[in-house]
Design a protein around this motif. Structure first.
Motif, PDB file in Angstrom:
ATOM      1  N   PRO A  65       0.823  -1.210   0.000  1.00  0.00           N
ATOM      2  CA  PRO A  65       0.000   0.000   0.000  1.00  0.00           C
ATOM      3  C   PRO A  65       0.857   1.260   0.000  1.00  0.00           C
ATOM      4  CG  PRO A  65       0.020  -0.993   2.180  1.00  0.00           C
ATOM      5  CD  PRO A  65       0.710  -1.965   1.268  1.00  0.00           C
ATOM      6  N   LEU A  66       0.276   2.348  -0.433  1.00  0.00           N
ATOM      7  CA  LEU A  66       0.937   3.646  -0.445  1.00  0.00           C
ATOM      8  C   LEU A  66       0.589   4.404   0.828  1.00  0.00           C
ATOM      9  CD1 LEU A  66       0.055   4.578  -4.124  1.00  0.00           C
ATOM     10  CD2 LEU A  66       2.293   3.811  -3.292  1.00  0.00           C
ATOM     11  N   ALA A  67       1.570   5.039   1.429  1.00  0.00           N
ATOM     12  CA  ALA A  67       1.336   5.811   2.655  1.00  0.00           C
ATOM     13  C   ALA A  67       0.885   7.221   2.301  1.00  0.00           C
ATOM     14  CB  ALA A  67       2.617   5.867   3.488  1.00  0.00           C
ATOM     15  N   PRO A  68      -0.224   7.691   2.856  1.00  0.00           N
ATOM     16  CA  PRO A  68      -0.641   9.078   2.594  1.00  0.00           C
ATOM     17  C   PRO A  68       0.392  10.063   3.131  1.00  0.00           C
ATOM     18  CG  PRO A  68      -2.417   7.798   3.604  1.00  0.00           C
ATOM     19  CD  PRO A  68      -1.173   6.976   3.723  1.00  0.00           C
ATOM     20  N   HIS A  69       0.672  11.114   2.359  1.00  0.00           N
ATOM     21  CA  HIS A  69       1.600  12.161   2.791  1.00  0.00           C
ATOM     22  C   HIS A  69       0.925  13.510   2.582  1.00  0.00           C
ATOM     23  CE1 HIS A  69       5.087  14.727   3.221  1.00  0.00           C
ATOM     24  NE2 HIS A  69       5.796  13.688   3.631  1.00  0.00           N
ATOM     25  N   PRO A  70       0.811  14.329   3.635  1.00  0.00           N
ATOM     26  CA  PRO A  70       0.086  15.608   3.516  1.00  0.00           C
ATOM     27  C   PRO A  70       0.621  16.506   2.418  1.00  0.00           C
ATOM     28  CG  PRO A  70       0.585  15.118   5.825  1.00  0.00           C
ATOM     29  CD  PRO A  70       1.304  14.098   5.002  1.00  0.00           C
ATOM     30  N   ALA A  71       1.943  16.564   2.242  1.00  0.00           N
ATOM     31  CA  ALA A  71       2.510  17.459   1.227  1.00  0.00           C
ATOM     32  C   ALA A  71       2.040  17.083  -0.168  1.00  0.00           C
ATOM     33  CB  ALA A  71       4.034  17.442   1.298  1.00  0.00           C
ATOM     34  N   LEU A  72       1.864  15.794  -0.415  1.00  0.00           N
ATOM     35  CA  LEU A  72       1.422  15.358  -1.740  1.00  0.00           C
ATOM     36  C   LEU A  72      -0.029  15.748  -2.004  1.00  0.00           C
ATOM     37  CD1 LEU A  72       3.086  11.826  -1.937  1.00  0.00           C
ATOM     38  CD2 LEU A  72       3.910  13.995  -2.874  1.00  0.00           C
ATOM     39  N   SER A  73      -0.801  15.927  -0.937  1.00  0.00           N
ATOM     40  CA  SER A  73      -2.181  16.376  -1.098  1.00  0.00           C
ATOM     41  C   SER A  73      -2.277  17.888  -1.226  1.00  0.00           C
ATOM     42  CB  SER A  73      -3.036  15.900   0.089  1.00  0.00           C
ATOM     43  OG  SER A  73      -3.134  14.489   0.097  1.00  0.00           O
ATOM     44  N   ASN A  74      -1.167  18.584  -1.024  1.00  0.00           N
ATOM     45  CA  ASN A  74      -1.162  20.045  -1.122  1.00  0.00           C
ATOM     46  C   ASN A  74      -0.506  20.552  -2.394  1.00  0.00           C
ATOM     47  OD1 ASN A  74      -2.446  20.440   1.363  1.00  0.00           O
ATOM     48  ND2 ASN A  74      -0.513  20.249   2.480  1.00  0.00           N
ATOM     49  N   VAL A  75      -0.087  19.635  -3.253  1.00  0.00           N
ATOM     50  CA  VAL A  75       0.567  20.040  -4.493  1.00  0.00           C
ATOM     51  C   VAL A  75      -0.434  20.760  -5.390  1.00  0.00           C
ATOM     52  CG1 VAL A  75       1.718  19.213  -6.577  1.00  0.00           C
ATOM     53  CG2 VAL A  75       2.205  18.151  -4.381  1.00  0.00           C
TER      54      VAL A  75
END
Length: 311
Positions: A65-75
């Motif tokens: 599975p892929l780990a959620p990362h906050p910075a990637l959701s803010n791109v």
């Protein structure tokens, strides 16, 4: 009496569709009602990665599975925007990444249905370990990425501790005679740490890192002597060594010792005090470390006025 019920095998695509919707239903049931749509979508993508799939003519998966990362959701990516600089602005050091853009669909389940076949290779890639999703109206940006490994700069001690390591390495070098280019130097007494000189050094490193330049002259035109005076050190002799790119105090000193002018500063027996520090510029693909060392001898104290002179 026997009743015959006709049996029809649904097409393969229909089976996959039903299984997909079943998996989505189970996932949605397991999530709290307050779960954000992007959390739902990331969960669906990880559920997809957890099963084998036929992708572009070959079998792929299951994968981790892929780990959620906050910075990637803010791109934020606009027309003509490159992904790597956008990730850097979001504060994410990236080794590799890919993005999927979906427009006209707001529901996470339908987003998943629209991308699983066209983007199966990306969704099932083992080259990515983290993920983020961003929804704007009925448009989605999904970013899958692998973070860059930590640089040596991130493992540096605090600047003043690194400065003390520079002091130790310099005093070890001064303990032996050496040639700095064609100029011979005898062994010199050890230098003493000075906080005012350390403040001047750290300030100059910070300015160079923030403005990404390497020069003894600051952008304001001031030189090391003025910076030392501002920090509170009155000097009669002063010198400065600077460097960029070295990722440890030992490497910085080793580089200075191979340069005749820097080496001459280090071996100058007239210097008695020293301060040093570094600062890091984190912009771009990799951090760059800026080093400054200030060496000096204090000014002679002003003679006190005698009693006769006072009269």
């Amino acid at each position: 009496m026997t009743i015959l019920v006709p049996h029809t095998v649904p097409p393969h695509g229909a089976i996959r569709s039903r299984l997909r919707w079943l998996a989505a239903s189970l996932l949605l049931a397991a999530l709290p009602a307050s779960a954000q749509p992007r959390t739902v979508l990331i969960g669906l993508i990880n559920a997809y990665r957890a099963a084998p799939h036929a992708c572009q003519g070959r079998s792929m998966g299951p994968v981790a599975p892929l780990a959620p990362h906050p910075a990637l959701s803010n791109v934020q990516i606009g027309t003509g925007t490159l992904l790597a600089p956008a990730l850097a602005r979001a504060g994410y050091p990236v080794a590799q990444a890919d993005a999927i853009f979906v427009a006209g669909v707001s529901d996470p389940v339908r987003v998943m249905a629209s991308i699983e076949r066209s983007y199966c290779k990306t969704l099932l890639s083992t080259q990515f370990s983290e993920i983020g999703a961003r929804r704007t109206g009925d448009s989605w940006l999904i970013v899958l990425a692998q973070p860059a490994p930590p640089s040596a700069a991130s493992r540096l001690p605090p600047p003043r501790e690194a400065g003390q390591r520079i002091l130790d390495a310099v005093n070890q070098a001064r303990a032996s005679a050496r040639n700095c280019g064609a100029q011979p130097f005898e062994a010199a007494p050890p230098l003493a740490w000075n906080e005012e000189l350390a403040s001047a050094a750290l300030g100059h490193s910070g300015n160079m890192a923030r403005q990404r330049y390497l020069s003894h002259a600051g952008k304001d035109g001031r030189m090391v002597g003025e910076r030392a005076l501002e920090a509170g050190y009155r000097w009669r002799r002063i010198g400065e060594n600077i460097a960029v790119g070295q990722e440890s105090a030992a490497d910085a000193v080793a580089g200075w010792l191979t340069s005749p002018g820097h080496c001459a500063n280090l071996m100058d027996a007239q210097f008695t005090d020293m301060g040093a520090g570094y600062a890091v510029n984190h912009a771009g693909d990799s951090p760059r470390v800026y080093w400054t060392q200030v060496l000096a001898a204090p000014a002679e104290p002003m003679p006190e006025a005698s009693g006769d002179a006072a009269r």
